[in-house]
Each structure stands twice: as structure tokens, then as C-alpha cells.
Design a protein around this motif. Sequence first.
Motif, short mmCIF file in Angstrom:
data_model
loop_
_atom_site.label_atom_id
_atom_site.label_comp_id
_atom_site.label_asym_id
_atom_site.label_seq_id
_atom_site.Cartn_x
_atom_site.Cartn_y
_atom_site.Cartn_z
N LYS A 1 -12.36 -6.46 18.36
CA LYS A 1 -13.50 -6.39 17.46
C LYS A 1 -14.75 -6.75 18.24
O LYS A 1 -14.79 -7.76 18.94
CB LYS A 1 -13.33 -7.33 16.27
N GLY B 1 -19.09 -5.68 14.83
CA GLY B 1 -18.16 -5.50 13.73
C GLY B 1 -17.21 -4.34 13.86
O GLY B 1 -16.33 -4.16 13.01
N ASP B 2 -17.35 -3.54 14.91
CA ASP B 2 -16.44 -2.41 15.10
C ASP B 2 -15.07 -2.91 15.50
O ASP B 2 -14.94 -3.74 16.40
CB ASP B 2 -16.96 -1.47 16.19
N ALA B 3 -14.06 -2.40 14.84
CA ALA B 3 -12.68 -2.81 15.13
C ALA B 3 -11.87 -1.62 15.64
O ALA B 3 -12.08 -0.48 15.23
CB ALA B 3 -12.03 -3.38 13.88
N SER C 1 -9.79 -10.28 12.56
CA SER C 1 -11.00 -10.84 11.97
C SER C 1 -11.66 -11.78 12.96
O SER C 1 -10.98 -12.42 13.77
CB SER C 1 -10.68 -11.57 10.66
N ARG C 2 -12.96 -11.84 12.86
CA ARG C 2 -13.72 -12.57 13.86
C ARG C 2 -14.75 -13.45 13.16
O ARG C 2 -15.40 -13.02 12.22
CB ARG C 2 -14.39 -11.57 14.80
#
Length: 123
Positions: A51, A55-57, A70-71
Amino acid sequence: QVQLVESGGGLVHAGGSLSLSCAASGSIFSINIMAWYRQAPGLQRELVANKSRYGDAYYADSVKGRFTISRDDAKNTIDLQMNNLKTGDTAVYYCNADGVGYRNGYYYSFDDWGQGTQVTVSS
């Protein structure tokens, strides 16, 4: 220097769930990408999910729909929720982070790894 510490591995039956967590600490200015990799015996280390700071996963095809990354940038942590685990998910899971550090008035780039945590899925 940046330190990454993983936690949360263990033994679970197929179909079960586990959650991994990784915390980064040290002279961090910003972290670009935080990621989870894994390495099974006899195989190369592979990217599981990552990630970006935007916010790109990304998810490997083998874990799509089962794993969620999640980060938390305020805490410099990255978590991996693993559901419907399969025996093929058995591996040592490693946290990775790359970014920019700041120490003694200088900026420097880093790309560091955690020590790894074992995930074992039994049939």
C-alpha cells in the motif's frame, strides 16, 4: 536507520484467519510504500500485498479476496488481515518499507525489512 518489527504469525487450520502487524520506527521522514512479502521453503520471496502513501493497494492474484492490507501513517504501521487461509499460504512473512529518513540534518533513502514471522496453515 529504520527498524521494522512484525507480529501476529502462528499456526492455524485451513479456512481460518490470522492478522499480521508491522511497526516501523527510527529516523523516518516519510514512507512511500509499505508491503508484505512471503517466502516458502525452496521458493523465492514474493510480494503478497502493498500500500502506497497515497492509498493505492496491490494484491497478488493468489490472495485477492482473502487478504486485506491496511496502513496507519500516524503510527507507521501496516497490517495484513488474512482470511480463508490455505495450506499454500504457509511461509515466513516479511514486512518491507521504503521511504525517506532524516538524521543529523540529512535526508536519506531507506528500503528495510523486518525479521519475518512464520505463518503455518495446516490441512
